[in-house]
Design a protein around this motif. Sequence first.
Motif, PDB file in Angstrom:
ATOM      1  N   GLN A  19       0.809  -1.204   0.000  1.00 44.45           N
ATOM      2  CA  GLN A  19       0.000   0.000   0.000  1.00 44.45           C
ATOM      3  C   GLN A  19       0.850   1.264   0.000  1.00 44.45           C
ATOM      4  OE1 GLN A  19      -2.853   0.077   3.175  1.00 44.45           O
ATOM      5  NE2 GLN A  19      -3.843   1.918   2.441  1.00 44.45           N
ATOM      6  N   ASP A  20       1.935   1.285   0.757  1.00 41.80           N
ATOM      7  CA  ASP A  20       2.723   2.507   0.884  1.00 41.80           C
ATOM      8  C   ASP A  20       3.505   2.861  -0.382  1.00 41.80           C
ATOM      9  OD1 ASP A  20       4.312   0.289   1.234  1.00 41.80           O
ATOM     10  OD2 ASP A  20       5.593   1.194   2.760  1.00 41.80           O
TER      11      ASP A  20
ATOM     12  N   ASP B 213       0.487   5.391  -1.978  1.00 43.23           N
ATOM     13  CA  ASP B 213      -0.056   6.171  -0.858  1.00 43.23           C
ATOM     14  C   ASP B 213      -1.573   6.120  -0.772  1.00 43.23           C
ATOM     15  OD1 ASP B 213       2.499   6.971  -0.004  1.00 43.23           O
ATOM     16  OD2 ASP B 213       2.522   8.591  -1.472  1.00 43.23           O
ATOM     17  N   CYS B 214      -2.156   5.010  -1.158  1.00 42.49           N
ATOM     18  CA  CYS B 214      -3.603   4.813  -1.015  1.00 42.49           C
ATOM     19  C   CYS B 214      -3.929   4.831   0.474  1.00 42.49           C
ATOM     20  CB  CYS B 214      -4.023   3.490  -1.649  1.00 42.49           C
ATOM     21  SG  CYS B 214      -5.766   3.114  -1.460  1.00 42.49           S
ATOM     22  N   ASP B 215      -4.915   5.599   0.871  1.00 41.82           N
ATOM     23  CA  ASP B 215      -5.212   5.749   2.298  1.00 41.82           C
ATOM     24  C   ASP B 215      -6.418   4.926   2.758  1.00 41.82           C
ATOM     25  OD1 ASP B 215      -7.126   7.192   0.996  1.00 41.82           O
ATOM     26  OD2 ASP B 215      -6.857   9.034   2.152  1.00 41.82           O
ATOM     27  N   SER B 216      -6.834   3.981   1.964  1.00 43.19           N
ATOM     28  CA  SER B 216      -7.984   3.143   2.308  1.00 43.19           C
ATOM     29  C   SER B 216      -7.646   2.205   3.466  1.00 43.19           C
ATOM     30  CB  SER B 216      -8.409   2.320   1.095  1.00 43.19           C
ATOM     31  OG  SER B 216      -9.414   1.403   1.454  1.00 43.19           O
ATOM     32  N   ASP B 217      -8.578   2.109   4.402  1.00 45.64           N
ATOM     33  CA  ASP B 217      -8.407   1.174   5.515  1.00 45.64           C
ATOM     34  C   ASP B 217      -8.652  -0.263   5.069  1.00 45.64           C
ATOM     35  OD1 ASP B 217      -7.829   3.245   7.241  1.00 45.64           O
ATOM     36  OD2 ASP B 217      -9.913   3.471   7.904  1.00 45.64           O
TER      37      ASP B 217
ATOM     38  N   PHE C 116      -7.633  -1.573   2.117  1.00 47.82           N
ATOM     39  CA  PHE C 116      -6.799  -1.717   0.925  1.00 47.82           C
ATOM     40  C   PHE C 116      -6.662  -3.169   0.491  1.00 47.82           C
ATOM     41  CE2 PHE C 116      -2.548  -2.524  -0.865  1.00 47.82           C
ATOM     42  CZ  PHE C 116      -2.643  -1.789  -2.033  1.00 47.82           C
TER      43      PHE C 116
END
Length: 149
Positions: A40-41, A65-69, A71
């Motif tokens: 994800q990072d 840098d997707c900020d989904s919980d 993911f």
Amino acid sequence: MNISEKTRAAISSSIREALCRYVSGDENSVVTDIHLMPKQDSGELLIFNDDDEELARTIIDEWVDCDSDNFITEVESVLRSEILVLSEQGYLEKLSLLKPYSFVLVDEDKETVAELMLIDDEDTLLLSDELLKGLDEELDAFLKDLLEK
């Protein structure tokens, strides 16, 4: 997670690149599963075999840098659908992998998160939460019934 056709193409291309070493006209000879690790990072998608040998790596711009919980859950359905497309196109039939083998989603610690697809001699079995829903309870009830008799 809504993803673009460019992202779908990048994922499919990476999976094909990872599997290209297993495409041959020989008998099934290689024993392995295919592990897919989304990060994800960094937005990376790493694909490797049971021996931790890296088969392919790509960066998925939409994951950076997707900020989904959720993911990993969202990525799971995307990866499963891309593997299904390859299967429907007959690409997986050309592999020299010994059946049964699996496509497995793993986390950054290389722990199994989900089995995306199991390829077996008889047919392809898609694993999903809906298929396995309630299995534990049914098995527990069956075992209890057996032990009581």
